[in-house]
Design a protein around this motif. Structure first.
Motif, PDB file in Angstrom:
ATOM      1  N   VAL A 176     -17.785   3.340 -19.705  1.00  0.00           N
ATOM      2  CA  VAL A 176     -17.567   4.177 -18.530  1.00  0.00           C
ATOM      3  C   VAL A 176     -16.852   5.436 -18.996  1.00  0.00           C
ATOM      4  CG1 VAL A 176     -16.507   4.349 -16.256  1.00  0.00           C
ATOM      5  CG2 VAL A 176     -17.455   2.165 -17.020  1.00  0.00           C
ATOM      6  N   VAL A 177     -17.395   6.592 -18.639  1.00  0.00           N
ATOM      7  CA  VAL A 177     -16.883   7.873 -19.129  1.00  0.00           C
ATOM      8  C   VAL A 177     -16.530   8.755 -17.936  1.00  0.00           C
ATOM      9  CG1 VAL A 177     -17.390   9.904 -20.532  1.00  0.00           C
ATOM     10  CG2 VAL A 177     -18.375   7.691 -21.163  1.00  0.00           C
ATOM     11  N   GLY A 178     -15.408   9.447 -18.027  1.00  0.00           N
ATOM     12  CA  GLY A 178     -15.005  10.366 -16.965  1.00  0.00           C
ATOM     13  C   GLY A 178     -13.824  11.199 -17.416  1.00  0.00           C
ATOM     14  N   THR A 179     -13.143  11.802 -16.453  1.00  0.00           N
ATOM     15  CA  THR A 179     -11.960  12.618 -16.722  1.00  0.00           C
ATOM     16  C   THR A 179     -10.718  11.803 -16.408  1.00  0.00           C
ATOM     17  OG1 THR A 179     -13.169  14.625 -16.127  1.00  0.00           O
ATOM     18  CG2 THR A 179     -10.767  14.755 -16.169  1.00  0.00           C
ATOM     19  N   GLY A 180      -9.828  11.696 -17.375  1.00  0.00           N
ATOM     20  CA  GLY A 180      -8.610  10.922 -17.184  1.00  0.00           C
ATOM     21  C   GLY A 180      -7.565  11.681 -16.377  1.00  0.00           C
ATOM     22  N   ALA A 181      -6.413  11.054 -16.189  1.00  0.00           N
ATOM     23  CA  ALA A 181      -5.345  11.645 -15.379  1.00  0.00           C
ATOM     24  C   ALA A 181      -4.834  12.950 -15.963  1.00  0.00           C
ATOM     25  CB  ALA A 181      -4.199  10.647 -15.234  1.00  0.00           C
ATOM     26  N   THR A 182      -4.915  13.126 -17.287  1.00  0.00           N
ATOM     27  CA  THR A 182      -4.415  14.350 -17.927  1.00  0.00           C
ATOM     28  C   THR A 182      -5.445  15.474 -17.932  1.00  0.00           C
ATOM     29  OG1 THR A 182      -5.168  13.609 -20.115  1.00  0.00           O
ATOM     30  CG2 THR A 182      -2.940  12.963 -19.429  1.00  0.00           C
ATOM     31  N   GLY A 183      -6.634  15.201 -17.413  1.00  0.00           N
ATOM     32  CA  GLY A 183      -7.684  16.211 -17.406  1.00  0.00           C
ATOM     33  C   GLY A 183      -8.575  16.176 -18.615  1.00  0.00           C
ATOM     34  N   ARG A 184      -8.327  15.253 -19.524  1.00  0.00           N
ATOM     35  CA  ARG A 184      -9.154  15.119 -20.722  1.00  0.00           C
ATOM     36  C   ARG A 184     -10.218  14.045 -20.513  1.00  0.00           C
ATOM     37  NH1 ARG A 184      -4.888  15.318 -25.834  1.00  0.00           N
ATOM     38  NH2 ARG A 184      -4.091  17.432 -25.427  1.00  0.00           N
TER      39      ARG A 184
END
Length: 227
Positions: free
Chosen positions: A38-46
């Motif tokens: 599963v791929v997406g944007t984490g809490a830090t924006g990365r």
């Protein structure tokens, strides 16, 4: 010449299709036997990627602020900001989803895109056009016809490809439905080697009129008359 008089065959560029599979879901189970991530944007924006253990039960759930959580059972694994993508680790693999847990008949090539909105999730299969047709043609014509009427199956493959391209772009987040509102699409479970051969034989071939791909309507129960 027979089904669409006055038209000509042409070649269409390769592209991907966004197929709407479900919307308004409070949770979506993902995973399966094949290695999946599963791929997406984490809490830090990365960019953040989480690899799923084969055979384990995972769910995606909407959170406030357009976020999505990935859970393994009751444990939260990671929280993403915005949409996430569920992808097979192997390029030729498939991804699975289900209402409670991934099921064998809900496997799809390409990737699954999960979009949060208003506390609910929308699920879209993003797949190459030719792989999409592999799951469409046997749901719209009997695969057994390929044994003694292969040209009819070839014609169906060309019509299905043309119809898909001519009717895409229904909404900002998807192009076509997975049912009779567009064409019936069964994913990997809908595929048959005989109709897949017809898709491959007609690769990129479409029906055009005055340079434009036609909306190649087809009809299952006309008993021969089509005009």
């Amino acid at each position: 010449a027979h089904y669409y008089p006055g038209t000509v065959l042409a070649t269409a560029p390769t592209r991907r299709v966004r197929v709407l599979l479900a919307r308004g879901r409070a949770r979506i189970a993902v995973g399966g036997r094949a290695p999946t991530r599963v791929v997406g944007t984490g809490a830090t924006g990365r960019r953040r990627a989480a690899r799923l253990a084969p055979g384990a039960a995972y769910t995606l759930r909407p959170l406030a602020g357009g976020r999505v959580s990935l859970n393994r059972g009751p444990r939260r694994v990671v929280v993403f900001r915005g949409p996430v993508r569920v992808q097979p680790v192997a390029r030729s693999g498939a991804v699975a989803w289900g209402p409670r847990r991934p099921e064998a008949d809900r496997r799809y090539r390409g990737e699954l895109r999960v979009l949060p909105a208003d506390g609910r999730l929308t699920l879209v299969n993003v797949v190459g056009l030719e792989d999409y047709l592999r799951g469409v043609v046997p749901r719209e014509i009997p695969a057994a016809w390929a044994d003694d009427a292969f040209t009819a199956v070839l014609a169906q493959a060309v019509a299905a490809r043309s119809y898909a391209l001519a009717t895409m772009g229904r909404a900002p987040t998807y192009d076509v439905f997975d049912d009779q509102r567009s064409q019936v699409y069964g994913g990997v479970a809908g595929e048959d080697p005989r109709t897949s051969r017809a898709v491959a034989r007609t690769r990129a071939t479409v029906v055009t009129y005055r340079g434009a791909v036609i909306t190649a309507f087809f009809f299952s129960t006309s008993a021969a008359p089509t005009e």
